[in-house]
Design an enzyme around this catalytic site. Sequence first.
Site, PDB file in Angstrom:
ATOM      1  N   SER A 700       0.607  -1.069   0.080  1.00 28.11           N
ATOM      2  CA  SER A 700      -0.049  -0.209  -0.036  1.00 28.11           C
ATOM      3  C   SER A 700       1.050   1.075  -0.120  1.00 28.11           C
ATOM      4  CB  SER A 700      -1.009  -0.078   1.336  1.00 28.11           C
ATOM      5  OG  SER A 700      -0.361   0.148   2.466  1.00 28.11           O
ATOM      6  N   LYS A 743      -6.764   3.832   8.414  1.00 28.02           N
ATOM      7  CA  LYS A 743      -5.696   4.623   7.995  1.00 28.02           C
ATOM      8  C   LYS A 743      -6.377   6.313   7.927  1.00 28.02           C
ATOM      9  CE  LYS A 743      -3.664   1.428   4.857  1.00 28.02           C
ATOM     10  NZ  LYS A 743      -3.306   0.904   3.398  1.00 28.02           N
TER      11      LYS A 743
END
Length: 821
Positions: A700, A743
Site C-alpha cells: 500500500s 488509515k
Amino acid sequence: MAQNELPPLPDRLPLVATTNLVLFPFMMAPLAVSRAASLRALDAALAGDRLIALTLQREENAEVPAPEELHSIGCAGAIVRMMRLPDGGAQVIVQGLTRVRLADFEENEGVLRARIETLPDGDDRSDQIAALMQSVLRDFERIVQLSPVLPDEALAAAQAQNEPGKLADFVASALNIELPARQELLEELDVAARLKSVAGLAAAEISVLELTNQIQSETRKELDKGQREFILRQQLREIQKQLGEDGDSGQEIEELRAQIEAAQMPEVALKAATRELERLARIPSASPEYSTTRNYLDYLLAVPWSVSTTDNLDISHAAKILEDEHFGLSDVKERVLEYLAVRRLKADNKGPILCLVGPPGVGKTSLAHSIANALGRKVVRMALGGVRDEAEIRGHRRTYIGAMPGRIVQGLRDAGTNNPVMILDEIDKLGSDYRGDPTSALLEVLDPQQNDAFRDHYLEVPVDLSRILFVTTANVLDTIPAPLRDRMEIVEIPGYTLSEKVAIARRYLLPRQKTENGLQEDDLFITDETLGAIVRGYTREAGVRNLEREIGTICRKIARKISEDMARRERRRKTTGEAKRARKRQPARLRVLKTSLENYLGPVKFEPEMGNRTPQIGVATGLAWTPMGGEILFIETVKMPGNGLTITGQLGDVMKESAQIAFDFLKSHTQELGLPADCGGECGIHVHVPAGAIPKDGPSAGVAMTCALASLISGRPMRHDIALTGEVTLTGRVLPVGGVKEKVLTARQAGIKSLVLPERNKAALEEIPPEARRELDFLFVSDVREAIQHVLLPKTSANSALDGTPDVTTPLEQDVEAAVS
C-alpha cells in the site's frame, strides 16, 4: 514326506500373500485364511500337488495387494491340513520347503501365480560356521530355560539340526521377533550372516526374558497380597449381606443410578453410563479402577444434557443492554439482534459462530459478555493464547493417568447449561507441536453441521454443542487456518475515532476508574477537552485500554491527594483535642483541566506527526495498517553519488518491490511526466522509511513511493498536509488496499488535511465517521499520474504554498457534539 526331502517343484505356484506370518523352510505353522483371493489359491493348490508359495505383503491393510506390494523372497510350502470354518474362512497347516524368489506374476481365473526360483543354502562347514552354531545353540538353550512357552523338546529339536542354515531357520522361527526382522532373516541367503543375525536376536531376547522374569518375581508378592485382600473383602461383603447391613458402596451405587435416571441423557450416553455403573458395582472400592470409573461417571453426570436457560427474546431489551454497555459497534449489535429475531420465528435455530476481529482494546471480549447479558445466558470464557495440545480441546484418552475431558466439555460443566455463550479468546494465537494441532480439533467444534455430535476423547459419547453461541476473538486473521476461518462469521471491529474515545471515556471509563479507586462521583471532574487532550497526547492506539490506564493514573493521584488531606485533618484534630465526628466524607470537587495534565501524567508522550513538517522535496507521507490500527509512514528519498536504487528501513520484499516498480515506472514515463531525461541515471537514489527498528511490508505504500521519487527527480516539493495510500502496478494503475478506515482515522489525528485513495476504495468511505468525512478532503485516483499532478507543488511555491504550520488538532467542540448526538 521326510523332513529333509524336497519334492520336485513346478515352475509356477499359486501365491498366498500373508499379513502376519513369515514361513521358514522345513518349519510347520498354522495359517488363518479369510480373503477370497487366498482361498482361491488354496483351492487351486489342493486340486493339484498341494504345493503353494507364501510371501509377506508390505502393507498390512491392503485387502488385495498388487505384485509390487509383495516381498520378492518367500517360501514354497506344502499344505498338510486344511479345515473349513463356518464363516467361510479356513484354518491351514503349512510346512515350509525352501526359499524361493518370486517373479513374473500372473492372475488366471482369480488365482495369482508366480514363477519361482529355488534358493538353496550353501554347504559351508568352516570353523566360523561351527562356532556360530555352538553360540546359537547355547543362547537357545538359555531361552528355553527362561521362556514359559517353549518346551524342552524345542531344544532337542534344535540340537538335532546338523545343517547350519536349517538351525538358523529353526531358531529364528522360535524367537519372539517382529515380522520385518523375520522377513530380513528369510531374505538373508548367506548362511554365516544369517547365523550372526540370529545370534544377535537371541541375545536380545535373553535380556528381555531375564528382565521379565525379574519383574514377575517382584510383583508376584504384591499380587498375592492384593488377592488376599480381595478375598477378604468379598467375604466381608457377603457377611454384611447376610447380616442385612449394606455397605457404603452399595448406597453410593444406588445414588449414582438415581442421578443417571434424572439426567435425561441421550440414548448413547445413557448406555455408556449404565455400563460403567454396572462395572463400578463389581469393582472393589480399594481398587484403583474404582476411582477412575467413578471420576468418569461424575464427569458424565456433570454435563448439562437437558438443562438450558430460556433466552430473553425481547429485541428492544437486548438492544438497550448492548447500547448501554458498549458504544458504537453497530455491525455486531445488528447481528445479535438478527439472531434473536430468527430465534423468535424458529426455536431450534442453531447458534451462530461469530469471530470478532480487531485491534487490542476495542472491546471484543467485553462485547461477548454483553451479548450473553442481552440473551440472558451463562458465559464461559476460554483463553486459547499459547494452547498447543489438542487434548486441551478434545480431552485425554481414559487410558492415561490423570485423564480428564477437554476444555469444551469442562466449560459446559462450569456453565451448568447446554446453551451458554462460549467465548474462545485469542483464537489467532493457537499453536501446534508434537502433541497435536488444536486448530484442527476446533474444526469440528465450530462447524454447525458437525458439532451436534462432538466426541470428547474422555467421555467417548456424542455431546451436542449446536445450542452454544460461540464467540471467538482475534487481532488478525492471517494466523487462523483457512478451513477454520471459513467456519466462522467474521465481524471486523475497527478502531475508535477521537470523538468516540471521548464519549467512551465519559460514559464508561471514568466512572469505572472512580469506583475502582474509591472516589465519589463529585470528587473529580474531567472536561471533554481534557479527555481529548489525553487521547491525542498520551495514547496511540486503536482501542481505549491505554486511555483507561491514563484516567486511572489521574484517579489514583486524586485519591492520594484526598487521603493526604484527610490524614492532615486527622492530625490537626488530635493536636487540638477536637472530638472525632462521624459523618460522611464531603466530595473534594477537584477539576482536571487540559493545562494541568502534565501535573498528573507528565510530559506529552506523542506529538502530532505533522506538527513540524513543511513541504520538502522527495518526502511523502504514506499510510499503513497494523493489527494495532493505522500508522503514519514517511517516505524519504535523496540523491547521492553512484547509481542504482538503495532501499533501507527494514522493509519486506513486497515493499522493496513497490519501490523498484515506482522507480522503473518513472524512468519509463519521463517525457510524459515532464521529468529529466536521465531520471536519476547519473546518480544513485536512496529510499528510506524511518523507524528502522520496526519491520514493514505490504504493497500500500506504492503511491507514496512513486510521488516521493517523482518529487525528488523533478525537484518539485510535495504537499506536507496530504497522505497517500494505494498499490501501484508497473503501468501506473492504482489498486485497492485494506484498512482504509483505520488509515483515515490515523491521518485525521495526525493533522492531515487531504487523502489520496484508490478509486476502487471509494465504497469504504461509507465506513468513515461523518465528522472525519467533513474535515478531510478525499481524492480518489485510478492512475498514479493523477496523484503526482495533485501532490507536487511548483518549484517557485516551495516557500509560499501552504506556508506555516497547520492546525494539527481537530476542533474538539465538533467531536463532542458528534459524540453526544
